[in-house]
Design a protein around this motif. Structure first.
Motif, short mmCIF file in Angstrom:
data_model
loop_
_atom_site.label_atom_id
_atom_site.label_comp_id
_atom_site.label_asym_id
_atom_site.label_seq_id
_atom_site.Cartn_x
_atom_site.Cartn_y
_atom_site.Cartn_z
N GLU A 101 -7.50 10.87 2.10
CA GLU A 101 -7.42 9.51 2.63
C GLU A 101 -6.91 8.28 1.89
OE1 GLU A 101 -10.08 11.39 2.67
OE2 GLU A 101 -10.33 12.21 4.92
N GLY A 102 -6.66 8.78 0.79
CA GLY A 102 -6.17 7.50 -0.11
C GLY A 102 -7.16 6.90 -1.01
N ARG A 103 -8.46 7.42 -0.79
CA ARG A 103 -9.47 6.76 -1.46
C ARG A 103 -9.83 7.45 -2.89
NH1 ARG A 103 -11.67 3.41 2.02
NH2 ARG A 103 -11.33 3.66 4.45
N ASP A 148 3.68 10.47 -6.52
CA ASP A 148 4.43 10.91 -7.59
C ASP A 148 3.65 11.35 -8.99
OD1 ASP A 148 6.55 10.46 -6.03
OD2 ASP A 148 6.90 8.62 -6.52
N CYS A 149 2.56 10.62 -9.47
CA CYS A 149 1.83 10.98 -10.57
C CYS A 149 0.87 12.03 -10.48
CB CYS A 149 1.02 9.77 -10.98
SG CYS A 149 0.37 9.97 -12.59
N GLU A 150 0.93 13.31 -11.24
CA GLU A 150 0.06 14.41 -11.01
C GLU A 150 -1.25 13.88 -11.51
OE1 GLU A 150 1.78 17.71 -12.92
OE2 GLU A 150 3.49 18.07 -11.53
N ARG A 151 -1.17 13.08 -12.57
CA ARG A 151 -2.57 12.77 -12.99
C ARG A 151 -3.53 11.96 -12.27
NH1 ARG A 151 -3.27 9.45 -18.74
NH2 ARG A 151 -5.50 9.20 -18.66
N CYS A 152 -2.62 11.00 -11.55
CA CYS A 152 -3.42 10.13 -10.65
C CYS A 152 -3.80 10.71 -9.73
CB CYS A 152 -2.40 8.75 -10.41
SG CYS A 152 -1.97 7.93 -12.12
N ARG A 153 -2.97 11.77 -9.01
CA ARG A 153 -3.39 12.39 -7.81
C ARG A 153 -4.85 13.04 -7.64
NH1 ARG A 153 0.90 16.87 -6.80
NH2 ARG A 153 1.96 15.26 -7.25
N ILE A 169 0.92 -1.10 -0.07
CA ILE A 169 -0.09 -0.22 -0.01
C ILE A 169 0.90 1.30 0.18
CG2 ILE A 169 -1.61 1.46 1.37
CD1 ILE A 169 -2.83 -1.40 2.30
N GLU A 170 1.81 1.12 0.57
CA GLU A 170 2.95 2.32 0.86
C GLU A 170 3.44 2.75 -0.65
OE1 GLU A 170 3.41 4.75 3.19
OE2 GLU A 170 1.87 3.73 4.46
N LYS A 171 3.54 1.61 -1.30
CA LYS A 171 4.44 1.80 -2.87
C LYS A 171 3.17 2.23 -3.42
CE LYS A 171 7.82 -2.10 -2.40
NZ LYS A 171 7.92 -3.49 -2.97
N ILE A 172 2.46 1.70 -3.50
CA ILE A 172 1.16 2.18 -4.25
C ILE A 172 0.91 3.88 -4.17
CG2 ILE A 172 -1.27 2.26 -4.99
CD1 ILE A 172 -1.17 -0.90 -4.29
N ARG A 173 0.63 4.23 -2.73
CA ARG A 173 0.51 5.43 -2.30
C ARG A 173 1.68 6.27 -2.65
NH1 ARG A 173 -1.54 5.37 3.76
NH2 ARG A 173 -3.83 4.81 3.41
N GLN A 174 2.99 6.01 -2.81
CA GLN A 174 4.12 6.65 -3.45
C GLN A 174 4.03 6.94 -4.56
OE1 GLN A 174 6.33 7.82 -1.32
NE2 GLN A 174 7.54 8.96 -2.98
N LYS A 175 3.69 5.89 -5.37
CA LYS A 175 3.61 6.19 -7.05
C LYS A 175 2.39 7.01 -7.32
CE LYS A 175 5.12 1.59 -8.34
NZ LYS A 175 5.04 0.26 -8.98
N VAL A 176 1.37 6.97 -6.64
CA VAL A 176 0.00 7.83 -6.80
C VAL A 176 0.36 9.42 -6.56
CG1 VAL A 176 -2.23 8.52 -6.04
CG2 VAL A 176 -1.71 5.95 -6.40
#
Length: 500
Positions: free
Chosen positions: A410-412, A399-404, A390-397
């Motif tokens: 809350e990460g949902r 880092d990506c402006e589009r996905c942010r 989950i931390e990896k996914i959150r880190q990737k999200v």
């Protein structure tokens, strides 16, 4: 006077015997006094074991001695009372030696002189005794004068039988010891000792009471060995010189000569006749007393024999009952031992079974703990991996402006509530599954613990039953042993008393 001793009495008496080889002493010869001898034999020590049986060895030997003496001494023959002296000798030596010592006493010690010439020498002894009483016991001498009691009325048996007819044997043995050592004069010592020790009682009696005292109470007093010992010590301590006895003897013969010179022959014969009649009456009374004593002794012996037989029967019955009880107790012991062995075997099997259950339950508990530990480790590892992912996914999200823009703080994911619900449902199902598995494992653990507790309770129950069984076996053994021991002690105690 020399001191008397108890040991080696038979040898010391035998030393004084006379060597006899005369044919007149043989008991096979006829004696004119057979009837008198036979009558006296049955009256001689009727309560003594050696002489009580009619026709027994004791009476047979006594008859031979008395008959042999009646043939040997034709002048005197057998005189009443000799059987008592012969019986005393027979208790210490064979009949041949006893006969020799009897002859020695009669001839060399002068006892047969008392029976000669119408007992003239015996009356001289009575006079000497009265003169000694006048010197040593004057108050008793005066009392006897007051009640007209003469020495021949109470002392004839003392001289003629040497105290053997009435007094206890252990006292008579001492008197014979003294007689053989000191001579016939010891009769005066013993007679004075008897009178001196009985003075207080005799001073209170009248004529009839005094005669009864000499006949009954005086012999009973010396059934106590302590009293007999004191009497012999007193007799040995009294000093009676032969010179004094000779003086009294001379006085008596002088008195008799004067009486013979003064008396008319008819009066003298009448007096002698009266004296002989009195002596005859006294001897008849003594015969009656001896006969009564014989009958009484036989009745008492018969009664004692009957009581002994009854006690023997009772003891035999009790012995049989005790033996039967012992057999029953041994059978009960074997039965209890068999039951104890069976109970021990059953307890051993139950203990083995309980130990097996404990080992099985311990193994199950160990496996359960191991499974729980493994599941806990897997769960922790899975949760850690999920967190890392989950931390990896959150880190990737991040880092990506589009996905942010698709995710909130809350990460949902924004606007995708349905997906969220689906994801939540999947998570809930997985949690529910894990919870169910956990509850099942807890239930299994609780059941295992319950089984363990039940096994421990069974073990405690078995140990309790085992303790009770062992106590019962031990109590049964003690009860059987105590009962058997008590029965044996009781039987042994009763037999011990009867033997005493």
């Amino acid at each position: 006077m020399q001191n008397y001793r108890h040991s080696s009495r038979s040898c010391r008496w035998h030393v004084n015997k006379t060597n006899l080889c005369t044919r007149e002493a043989r008991h096979i010869l006829e004696s004119p006094q057979d009837s008198a001898i036979t009558r006296d034999i049955n009256r001689t020590f009727p309560a003594h074991d050696y002489f009580k049986d009619t026709g027994g060895d004791g009476q047979d030997s006594l008859y031979k001695i008395c008959k042999a003496y009646s043939v040997y001494d034709e002048e005197i023959g057998y005189c009443q009372g000799q059987s008592f002296l012969a019986a005393v000798l027979l208790l210490h030596m064979p009949e041949e030696q006893a006969f020799s010592v009897l002859v020695k006493i009669m001839f060399d010690y002068g006892l047969r002189e008392l029976f000669k010439q119408n007992f003239e020498d015996l009356h001289c002894k009575f006079y000497q005794l009265e003169r000694l009483m006048q010197e040593y016991i004057p108050d008793l001498y005066n009392h006897f004068l007051d009640i007209s009691l003469e020495a021949h009325m109470y002392a004839s048996q003392w001289f003629l039988t040497l105290f053997t007819a009435k007094f206890p044997l252990y006292m008579v043995f001492h008197i014979i010891d003294l007689l053989l050592c000191e001579g016939i004069s010891v009769i005066f010592n013993v007679a004075l000792g008897l009178l001196k020790t009985s003075k207080d009682d005799l001073l209170l009696t009248d004529f009839e009471g005094a005669l009864k005292f000499f006949r009954v109470q005086l012999p009973k007093r010396y059934r106590s060995e302590e009293n007999a010992k004191k009497l012999m010590e007193l007799a040995c301590s009294m000093k009676i010189s032969q010179k004094k006895l000779k003086k009294y003897e001379k006085e008596y013969h002088t008195m008799r000569e004067q009486q013979a010179q003064q008396e008319d022959p008819i009066e003298r014969f009448e007096r002698e006749n009266r004296r002989l009649q009195e002596a005859n009456m006294r001897l008849e009374q003594e015969n009656d007393d001896l006969a009564h004593e014989l009958v009484t002794s036989k009745i008492a012996l018969r009664k004692d024999l009957d009581n002994a037989e009854e006690k023997a029967d009772a003891l035999n019955k009790e012995l049989l009952m005790t033996k039967q009880k012992l057999i029953d107790a041994e059978e009960e012991k074997r039965r209890l031992e068999d039951e104890s062995a069976q109970l021990k075997e059953m307890c051993r099997r139950e203990l083995d079974k309980a130990e097996s259950e404990i080992r099985k339950n311990s193994s199950i508990i160990g496996d359960y703990k191991q499974i729980c530990s493994q599941l806990s480790e897997r769960l922790e590892k899975q949760q850690t991996a999920n967190k890392v992912e989950i931390e990896k996914i959150r880190q990737k999200v991040d880092d990506c402006e589009r996905c942010r823009g698709f995710f909130n703080k809350e990460g949902r994911i924004k606007g995708m509530s349905s997906a969220k619900e689906v994801l939540d449902e999947d998570t809930d199902e997985e949690k529910e599954t894990l919870k169910n598995q956990l509850r099942e494992m807890e239930l299994e653990l609780a059941q295992t613990k319950l089984q363990l507790v039940e096994a421990e309770c069974k073990i405690q129950d078995l140990e309790h039953h085992l303790g009770l069984a062992l106590n019962e076996v031990q109590a049964a053994k003690k009860t059987w042993f105590n009962r058997t021991l008590s029965s044996i002690k009781t039987a042994t105690g009763v037999q011990g008393k009867e033997t005493c």
